[in-house]
Design a protein around this motif. Structure first.
Motif: not given
Length: 603
Positions: A439-455
């Motif tokens: 897997v190669l990252w193209l953008h940071s997923p930090r917004d997903l991490l702080t959006a309140g999702h469990q998984a």
């Protein structure tokens, strides 16, 4: 006179030779070298398996010598510092501290030895359950020299098989005669593989991961019998005990152990009525207890006792408080009370040289995704110049663990499936982001991490009839103890050893169907590329794997996942800088973001 001068010169020369020789041996003994031929204990070292050699070297590099981290004579109360648990009392309910993954020299294995020709009782069940819930080891093994018997009431062993995914029973051949001296056999296993040995009479009352930072330690019952032994692989103090054990009576082994090891606490014996001996007799802070005959506990006994000691009340909770009940650190889907920690987990087993493509994946994690920390869980078979660069990065922690070969008693046959078992374990205990090496990252997923999702996961691009959809867990974001992870891990009781796609693609989708509120599906989390054709899930024709679907990697997706094969552009840095097209542009973007384009130019 001349003869005396010659004698003096020869004597001085001899002293110099002796001094140089001693200095050379001291130097070789102090340096953690990579070659077996330079080790003082080379003959013993060659007897180890490759994985054990690697961990022995790794342990020597992290903690050279035999110095006990916790000095002998100090008490458990003085040394024990609980991790940052949401609840110290019930650690299996909450996120485990990352400190459990750091600076350990003892592998995270727990094993028991069964040599009794009797029924497996609730006492035995409670002992194994305490090891699982309070330590959550990578592997929990019962080495059996005799049959483990059950009856119509005592189904406790069968219950453990359905409760503990890491439980393995190793039936030892009779000619090995482990039951002639079970303690000696346990010491041999510790010498060979390292880990923590527990007697079946021992019930833990709190986590003991601090033992994994010591070379060799022991806890005894107040009657002098062994309760717990912890040792790293090929510990010299343990080997000294093993060399002398053949010369003495088995009953004297404990005496030898006490002379050679750090004694960490005493596990008081409980042998009377639980209403008396458990609730009133022992009030101090305890590491463990040993339950001795004639006391035969039953579950309802634990509910009936009014525990005056907070330590001892854990006995009831071990059985009655499961992962799916009671308090939890995980809120409802969409609640922003807690973020997913931005720690990335990579997993690798078997011998390999870290490739340029894997190096690119790591660079994208550090510099594009900007992960806070990276944990690489492996059996230390990775090698090569890129591995040296990656493993020495200040944000990287290399965690030794053996490859799993069973889950809930089912054989894990495919090497690719071993990471499935490990990712479920890691995300459940620590949370974070699991990433495949392709897997190669193209953008940071930090917004997903702080959006309140469990998984957070994505659908897979392949059709798996009769399934309408499936989930691809090559990029998997989750909070610690996320309900979806727990449910999927529990459903692995129905693991299918011969089905390549079921366990980590189709089974997670079945869990999602029944519990859709436990998971957020982000269709832009990853674009999967199969046979160099990429299939963005948000494209209506994404399941047509024979044809690539268009997308803009600069704006549309978080990551790109090359399932098979790797692009030629990622074979080497030379192939990349001379490549053209989308894949070459992605690779150059990662190198540029990582600041590694200095000195490189397209030829």
């Amino acid at each position: 006179m001349r003869l005396n001068r010659l004698r003096a010169r020869y004597f001085l020369l001899l002293l110099v030779c002796v001094a140089v020789t001693l200095w050379a041996f001291k130097l070789l003994d102090s340096i953690a070298v990579d070659k077996v031929k330079f080790l003082k204990s080379g003959a013993e070292f060659l007897a180890l398996s490759n994985a054990q050699q690697a961990f022995a070297l790794y342990s020597q590099k992290r903690h050279p010598g035999e110095t006990n981290i916790i000095p002998a004579g100090m008490t458990f109360e003085e040394n024990y510092t609980p991790g940052n648990y949401s609840s110290e009392k019930h650690p299996w309910m909450f996120a485990r501290p990352l400190s459990e993954l750091e600076m350990n020299i003892v592998p995270n294995h727990v094993f028991f030895v069964w040599c009794d020709n009797r029924t497996f009782t609730f006492n035995d069940h409670l002992s194994v359950l305490s090891a699982w819930k309070l330590l959550e080891p990578d592997k929990l093994e019962i080495h059996s020299g005799t049959a483990i018997n059950s009856d119509k009431y005592n189904q406790w062993f069968l219950e453990l098989n359905q409760t503990i995914p890491a439980l393995t029973v190793k039936f030892i051949q009779r000619n090995k005669s482990i039951c002639l001296n079970p303690l000696y056999y346990a010491l041999e296993v510790l010498d060979d593989r390292g880990g923590v040995y527990m007697d079946f009479s021992t019930v833990l009352l709190r986590p003991v991961h601090f033992l994994r930072r010591q070379d060799f330690s022991i806890s005894l019952s107040n009657h002098g019998s062994v309760a717990i032994i912890s040792s790293r692989i090929r510990c010299k103090n343990l080997q000294r005990v093993l060399m002398r054990t053949n010369e003495i009576h088995p009953n004297d082994v404990v005496t030898m152990l006490r002379e050679s090891v750090t004694l960490v606490g005493v596990c008081p014996s409980v042998s009377k009525s639980p209403s008396v001996s458990i609730s009133e007799r022992i009030q101090q802070r305890l590491l463990c207890v040993t339950i001795q005959p004639p006391l035969a506990l039953r579950p309802l006994d634990l509910r009936a006792v009014q525990f005056q000691s907070q330590d001892l009340s854990i006995l009831r909770d071990l059985y009655y408080l499961d992962l799916g009940t009671g308090p939890s650190c995980v809120g409802k889907e969409g609640s922003k009370a807690e973020s997913i920690p931005f720690i990335v987990h990579y997993v690798w087993f078997n011998r390999a040289e870290l490739s340029f493509r894997m190096h690119l994946s790591f660079l994208s994690t550090i510099h594009v995704a900007k992960a806070d920390r990276v944990f690489i869980h492996c059996d230390l078979y990775l090698s090569g110049p890129y591995w040296k660069t990656v493993s020495s990065h200040p944000r990287v922690t290399v965690v030794y663990r053996e490859a799993p070969h069973e889950i809930y008693g089912h054989r894990v046959l495919y090497s690719q499936h071993r990471s499935d078992v490990v990712r479920a374990d890691l995300l459940d205990k620590y949370g974070g982001v699991y990433v495949d090496w392709d897997v190669l990252w193209l953008h940071s997923p930090r917004d997903l991490l702080t959006a309140g999702h469990q998984a957070v996961v994505n659908f897979d691009h392949m059709s798996h009839a009769p399934f309408i959809d499936s989930l691809n867990l090559g990029v998997f974001l989750a909070r610690p103890r996320a309900r979806f992870v727990r449910l999927w891990r529990r459903e692995l009781r129905n693991y299918r050893s011969l089905d390549f796609y079921y366990n980590a693609l189709q089974l997670p989708y079945k869990v999602y169907e029944r519990h859709p509120d436990t998971l957020y599906v982000e269709k832009r989390l990853q674009v999967m590329c199969f046979w160099l054709k990429c299939h963005p899930i948000f494209h209506p024709d994404h399941k047509n794997w024979m044809k690539a679907q268009p997308f803009d990697w600069r704006t549309d997706v978080y990551s790109i996942h090359f399932t098979h094969p790797d692009p030629e552009e990622f074979q080497s840095v030379v192939s990349l800088v001379n490549g053209t097209g989308t894949f070459a542009d992605i690779g150059m973007f990662i190198l540029n973001t990582a600041g590694e384009l200095d000195g490189l130019s397209r030829l």
